[in-house]
Design a protein around this motif. Structure first.
Motif, PDB file in Angstrom:
ATOM      1  N   ARG A 156       2.153   1.783  -3.578  1.00 42.26           N
ATOM      2  CA  ARG A 156       1.049   2.344  -4.552  1.00 42.26           C
ATOM      3  C   ARG A 156       0.447   3.625  -4.174  1.00 42.26           C
ATOM      4  O   ARG A 156       0.372   4.619  -4.883  1.00 42.26           O
ATOM      5  CB  ARG A 156      -0.074   1.146  -4.313  1.00 42.26           C
ATOM      6  N   TYR A 157       0.533   4.192  -2.658  1.00 38.47           N
ATOM      7  CA  TYR A 157      -0.095   5.383  -2.673  1.00 38.47           C
ATOM      8  C   TYR A 157       1.005   6.268  -2.544  1.00 38.47           C
ATOM      9  O   TYR A 157       0.826   7.330  -3.282  1.00 38.47           O
ATOM     10  CB  TYR A 157      -0.485   5.296  -1.032  1.00 38.47           C
ATOM     11  N   TRP A 158       2.141   6.309  -2.128  1.00 38.05           N
ATOM     12  CA  TRP A 158       2.993   7.335  -2.251  1.00 38.05           C
ATOM     13  C   TRP A 158       4.035   7.171  -3.659  1.00 38.05           C
ATOM     14  O   TRP A 158       4.110   8.308  -4.329  1.00 38.05           O
ATOM     15  CB  TRP A 158       4.130   7.003  -1.089  1.00 38.05           C
TER      16      TRP A 158
ATOM     17  N   LEU B 136       0.632   6.903  -7.013  1.00 34.65           N
ATOM     18  CA  LEU B 136      -0.306   7.772  -6.764  1.00 34.65           C
ATOM     19  C   LEU B 136       0.149   9.299  -6.742  1.00 34.65           C
ATOM     20  O   LEU B 136      -0.067  10.248  -7.400  1.00 34.65           O
ATOM     21  CB  LEU B 136      -1.527   7.508  -5.851  1.00 34.65           C
ATOM     22  N   ARG B 137       0.946   9.398  -5.507  1.00 34.27           N
ATOM     23  CA  ARG B 137       1.606  10.944  -5.022  1.00 34.27           C
ATOM     24  C   ARG B 137       2.668  11.073  -6.144  1.00 34.27           C
ATOM     25  O   ARG B 137       3.001  11.969  -6.461  1.00 34.27           O
ATOM     26  CB  ARG B 137       1.769  10.728  -3.722  1.00 34.27           C
TER      27      ARG B 137
ATOM     28  N   PHE C 105      -5.202  -0.934  -5.653  1.00 36.19           N
ATOM     29  CA  PHE C 105      -4.918  -1.299  -4.363  1.00 36.19           C
ATOM     30  C   PHE C 105      -5.505  -2.674  -4.123  1.00 36.19           C
ATOM     31  O   PHE C 105      -6.679  -2.706  -4.815  1.00 36.19           O
ATOM     32  CB  PHE C 105      -5.601  -0.373  -3.192  1.00 36.19           C
TER      33      PHE C 105
ATOM     34  N   GLY D  51       0.738  -1.264  -0.049  1.00 39.29           N
ATOM     35  CA  GLY D  51       0.115  -0.024  -0.228  1.00 39.29           C
ATOM     36  C   GLY D  51       0.949   1.248   0.035  1.00 39.29           C
ATOM     37  O   GLY D  51       0.321   2.115  -0.644  1.00 39.29           O
TER      38      GLY D  51
ATOM     39  N   ASN E  73      -0.867  16.857  -0.060  1.00 39.70           N
ATOM     40  CA  ASN E  73      -1.246  15.574   0.695  1.00 39.70           C
ATOM     41  C   ASN E  73      -2.044  15.877   1.810  1.00 39.70           C
ATOM     42  O   ASN E  73      -1.965  16.760   2.602  1.00 39.70           O
ATOM     43  CB  ASN E  73       0.260  15.037   1.126  1.00 39.70           C
TER      44      ASN E  73
END
Length: 178
Positions: free
Chosen positions: A71-73, A76-77, A85, A68, A139
């Protein structure tokens, strides 16, 4: 039949001199491999165990968390790439957060494969996401951050959770890290 989920992990040599991005990319790969190295040689059942009393942490839960993080940082970011996810079962923690429910039936090998996929996608997106290190990324947790913060934060996540991994592994079978 071999029940071991992660057989053998060889950690890469880290880049000690070079551009900042080469050093960061190298350290990310080193921390990824260190996490897996500490999980290697264990079965699905061992990866699910929570050997520390009153702890919700398991090695498999940390692996789910780190996919996660990737994938998130980093998807996506860092690049704005929609992150896929995995739909692992979650539960609400006492402080209102969420964590991975060990009753999730997803086999540990599938979680491991999902983690490897997330890491490879991060590697593939790295150059695209680091073209402008001064770019500001909003963020919801930290406010506006630049790309350097995002990269440093992912290394911070790995460093913290690799320490947890060391404690969990030692509690499981006495193996210690370095």
């Amino acid at each position: 039949m071999n029940d071991i989920v992660i057989e053998h992990v060889v950690r890469p040599e880290r880049v000690l001199t070079g551009s900042w991005l080469e050093v960061i990319a190298s350290n990310l790969d080193y921390h990824r491999a260190t996490f897996l190295w500490k999980c290697s040689g264990l079965t699905d059942e061992q990866l699910r165990q929570r050997p520390i009393p009153s702890s919700a942490l398991s090695l498999l839960g940390l692996m789910r968390h780190l996919q996660g993080v990737e994938r998130y940082w980093l998807h996506l970011r860092l690049t704005g790439t929609p992150a896929r996810f995995a739909s692992y079962r979650m539960y609400e923690t006492a402080d209102g957060g969420e964590w991975y429910d060990e009753s999730d039936p997803t086999p540990a090998y599938d979680v491991y494969t999902d983690y490897l996929t997330a890491c490879q996608t991060s590697r593939d997106l790295f150059e695209l996401g680091t073209k402008d290190l001064d770019r500001i990324e909003p963020n919801p947790e930290y406010g506006n951050t630049d790309i350097r913060f995002i990269l440093e934060h992912v290394i911070e996540e790995y460093a913290r959770h690799t320490g947890h991994t060391d404690l969990l592994r030692q509690s499981l079978d006495g193996q210690t890290g370095e």
